[in-house]
Write an enzyme that holds these catalytic residues in place. Structure first.
Site, mmCIF file in Angstrom:
data_model
loop_
_atom_site.group_PDB
_atom_site.id
_atom_site.type_symbol
_atom_site.label_atom_id
_atom_site.label_comp_id
_atom_site.label_asym_id
_atom_site.label_seq_id
_atom_site.Cartn_x
_atom_site.Cartn_y
_atom_site.Cartn_z
ATOM 1 N N LYS A 115 41.421 -11.984 95.779
ATOM 2 C CA LYS A 115 41.687 -13.166 96.615
ATOM 3 C C LYS A 115 40.448 -13.559 97.423
ATOM 4 O O LYS A 115 40.088 -14.728 97.467
ATOM 5 C CB LYS A 115 42.816 -12.885 97.619
ATOM 6 N N ARG B 107 52.494 -13.454 104.685
ATOM 7 C CA ARG B 107 52.821 -12.238 103.927
ATOM 8 C C ARG B 107 54.294 -11.875 104.034
ATOM 9 O O ARG B 107 54.702 -10.874 103.444
ATOM 10 C CB ARG B 107 51.996 -11.075 104.451
ATOM 11 N N ARG C 104 36.056 -0.371 96.063
ATOM 12 C CA ARG C 104 35.518 -1.483 96.860
ATOM 13 C C ARG C 104 34.642 -0.968 98.003
ATOM 14 O O ARG C 104 34.970 0.004 98.662
ATOM 15 C CB ARG C 104 36.671 -2.304 97.430
ATOM 16 N N ARG D 96 36.106 0.459 103.503
ATOM 17 C CA ARG D 96 37.051 0.145 104.576
ATOM 18 C C ARG D 96 37.992 1.328 104.768
ATOM 19 O O ARG D 96 38.402 1.950 103.797
ATOM 20 C CB ARG D 96 37.888 -1.084 104.184
ATOM 21 N N ARG E 129 49.795 0.113 101.275
ATOM 22 C CA ARG E 129 49.582 -1.351 101.274
ATOM 23 C C ARG E 129 50.276 -1.980 100.069
ATOM 24 O O ARG E 129 50.857 -3.064 100.173
ATOM 25 C CB ARG E 129 48.082 -1.662 101.259
HETATM 26 P P1 AMP Z 1 43.707 -7.596 104.064
HETATM 27 O O1 AMP Z 1 42.246 -7.605 104.385
HETATM 28 O O2 AMP Z 1 44.257 -8.955 103.731
HETATM 29 O O3 AMP Z 1 44.080 -6.551 103.021
HETATM 30 O O4 AMP Z 1 44.451 -7.161 105.414
HETATM 31 C C1 AMP Z 1 44.185 -5.918 106.034
HETATM 32 C C2 AMP Z 1 45.333 -5.536 106.954
HETATM 33 O O5 AMP Z 1 45.499 -6.531 107.994
HETATM 34 C C3 AMP Z 1 46.711 -5.456 106.294
HETATM 35 O O6 AMP Z 1 46.917 -4.209 105.660
HETATM 36 C C4 AMP Z 1 47.627 -5.652 107.511
HETATM 37 O O7 AMP Z 1 47.681 -4.492 108.309
HETATM 38 C C5 AMP Z 1 46.878 -6.711 108.308
HETATM 39 N N1 AMP Z 1 47.271 -8.088 107.888
HETATM 40 C C6 AMP Z 1 46.493 -9.021 107.252
HETATM 41 N N2 AMP Z 1 47.168 -10.161 107.042
HETATM 42 C C7 AMP Z 1 48.416 -9.967 107.543
HETATM 43 C C8 AMP Z 1 49.598 -10.759 107.612
HETATM 44 N N3 AMP Z 1 49.635 -12.005 107.101
HETATM 45 N N4 AMP Z 1 50.699 -10.214 108.200
HETATM 46 C C9 AMP Z 1 50.669 -8.980 108.740
HETATM 47 N N5 AMP Z 1 49.600 -8.164 108.677
HETATM 48 C C10 AMP Z 1 48.472 -8.643 108.107
#
Ligand code: AMP
Length: 219
Positions: free
Chosen positions: A16, A91, A130, A163, A174
């Site tokens: 994404k 989400r 990653r 990360r 996740r």
């Molecule tokens: P990502 O970089 O999109 O994988 O997001 C990393 C982390 O941020 C996720 O595992 C969640 O803990 C938090 N997060 C990101 N976007 C959301 C969302 N829309 N709703 C809730 N938590 C989020």
């Protein structure tokens, strides 16, 4: 070229972020990545950052009201006519409803939801491999897209790190969270006629062409 408002959707590790960056460049859109926004808030030690930190570290979702407030504020900072890509938000169904209401209040409509589809075993390999640049955020993969010099960013020369939430135990959480809480949005957006499913287990250029075709047909 008309400004478009798009949501990029799909489990973590489907590309994404990579595809959002490519489309943002080709269409002059702004990408609002909820994960990046939260990581910045955590780094800066803001109130939102403090509320979000434990959830992000453990791979669980941040509460709906917190992330919705942050993302609508980020949209408000863009100029009225600016097209945007939402990456990682919404989400949950509550977030999707709050986004729809928030956009309606602002006189904005969503044009499309792009769902990137990649087999689970490929996702796990992508996430575990990653690496991201600490400074500029450029993304690499030890297996599929290594930097020219191990551990060093090609773009800015800074250190490349993993990360915290790309460790295998957190990856599993996740993915489970995605299946339980986010996947139902596929049906939600399909019912609203916004969903476009893209097979994304291919080279980035090929996936980008598939996405551009969908976006081109919206105008
Ligand atoms: P990502 O970089 O999109 O994988 O997001 C990393 C982390 O941020 C996720 O595992 C969640 O803990 C938090 N997060 C990101 N976007 C959301 C969302 N829309 N709703 C809730 N938590 C989020």
């Amino acid at each position: 070229m008309r400004s478009v408002r798009i949501v990029f959707f799909g489990p973590p590790g489907t590309g994404k972020g990579t595809q959002a960056a490519r489309l943002a460049e080709s269409r002059r859109l702004v990408t609002l990545s909820s994960g990046d926004v939260l990581r910045r808030e955590i780094r800066e030690g803001s109130e939102v950052g403090e509320q979000a930190a434990q959830f992000v570290r453990s791979g669980q979702l941040v509460p709906d009201d917190v992330i919705t407030r942050v993302m609508l504020a980020a949209i408000d900072k863009l100029g009225d006519h600016r097209g945007f890509i939402l990456d990682g938000f919404p989400r949950t169904e509550q977030q999707a409803d709050a986004l729809a209401n928030g956009l309606t209040e602002r006189g904005i409509t969503l044009d499309a939801v792009i769902d990137l589809i990649v087999p689970t075993d490929v996702i796990v390999r992508r996430l575990a491999g990653r690496r991201v640049c600490k400074k500029c955020g450029a993304t690499y993969n030890v297996e599929f897209l290594p930097p020219q010099k191990a551990g060093v960013c090609d773009r800015c020369g800074s250190e490349i790190v993993q990360r915290d939430d790309d460790r295998e135990d957190v990856i599993a959480t996740r993915l489970d969270t995605y299946r339980a809480q986010t996947e139902p949005l596929v049906a939600y957006y399909r019912e609203r006629g916004l969903l476009h499913e893209i097979q994304a287990d291919a080279d980035a250029e090929i996936v980008q062409d598939r996405i551009e075709e969908v976006i081109g047909a919206l105008a």
